[in-house]
Design an enzyme around this catalytic site. Sequence first.
Site, mmCIF file in Angstrom:
data_model
loop_
_atom_site.group_PDB
_atom_site.id
_atom_site.type_symbol
_atom_site.label_atom_id
_atom_site.label_comp_id
_atom_site.label_asym_id
_atom_site.label_seq_id
_atom_site.Cartn_x
_atom_site.Cartn_y
_atom_site.Cartn_z
ATOM 1 N N ASP A 64 2.558 -4.912 3.176
ATOM 2 C CA ASP A 64 3.850 -4.967 2.494
ATOM 3 C C ASP A 64 4.205 -6.405 2.114
ATOM 4 O O ASP A 64 3.714 -7.355 2.724
ATOM 5 C CB ASP A 64 4.968 -4.424 3.394
ATOM 6 C CG ASP A 64 4.796 -2.941 3.673
ATOM 7 O OD1 ASP A 64 4.143 -2.254 2.871
ATOM 8 O OD2 ASP A 64 5.329 -2.492 4.706
HETATM 9 N N1 URA Z 1 2.445 -0.817 8.258
HETATM 10 C C1 URA Z 1 3.562 -1.145 7.570
HETATM 11 O O1 URA Z 1 4.599 -0.541 7.735
HETATM 12 N N2 URA Z 1 3.479 -2.174 6.707
HETATM 13 C C2 URA Z 1 2.362 -2.904 6.500
HETATM 14 O O2 URA Z 1 2.360 -3.834 5.705
HETATM 15 C C3 URA Z 1 1.212 -2.545 7.231
HETATM 16 C C4 URA Z 1 1.283 -1.491 8.101
#
Ligand code: URA
Length: 237
Positions: free
Chosen positions: A101
């Site tokens: 993310d």
């Molecule tokens: N899980 C999440 O919620 N975000 C990420 O970036 C990676 C794993």
Amino acid sequence: MERLQKVIASSGYTSRRKAEELITAGKVKVNNEVVTILGTKVTSKDIITVEGKLIKTEEKVYYVLYKPVGYVSTTSDEFGRNTVMDLVSSSKRVYPVGRLDYDTSGVLLLTNDGEFTNLMTSPKNHVEKEYRVKLEGLLRKEESTLICRGIKLDNYKTKKAKIKDVSYNKKSLTTLATIIITEGKYHQVKKMFEFTGHKVLKLKRVRFGVVNLDNMKTGEHRLLKPYELKQLKILVK
Ligand code: URA
């Protein structure tokens, strides 16, 4: 020299099994000659077409990037935000293996090997991903057990997970913990903790398979070491 089906698969055109089907079905040409024998060896000088389309046979490269917060892990962004490609200098057209993310930091692999990407991101292959999280609230033992057994999220049940190294800050009412999962669904770690009412305040992927951030600074990237690449490939065999 590499096997024809491997070269087709690693171009990202299709899986190795599908490539084998295409070869035996007479859909593959090497230097303008139909080749139907599986395992035919080719070099980067050979011109390969599949169903009339040219296959690019670039040398394969594999990087790990210590992704900072504030970058999207796509090659371009419709909102003009920074992308991880701004941080990686490579003469090859590499792209991220899966996603982190915008507000997640940590280990992100990049490559131009389509087959490797498919293997690493396939839900059938259980490559461990380890995350360090900071949570709102104090995570209770029962909540941790629930998450580790598997919970129902959206329309799937999460696989078994491990949670360790839990510590509490009783002043700020926050928890630090490490979670290891073998899947990589959209926002998975955030959703798993939010299921138990704990918002994820910070998320960092500290390990992908055998690859970790040892001696790296945020924003830095390096080539994978040969043994790391070998181990990752063994994990998905
Ligand atoms: N899980 C999440 O919620 N975000 C990420 O970036 C990676 C794993």
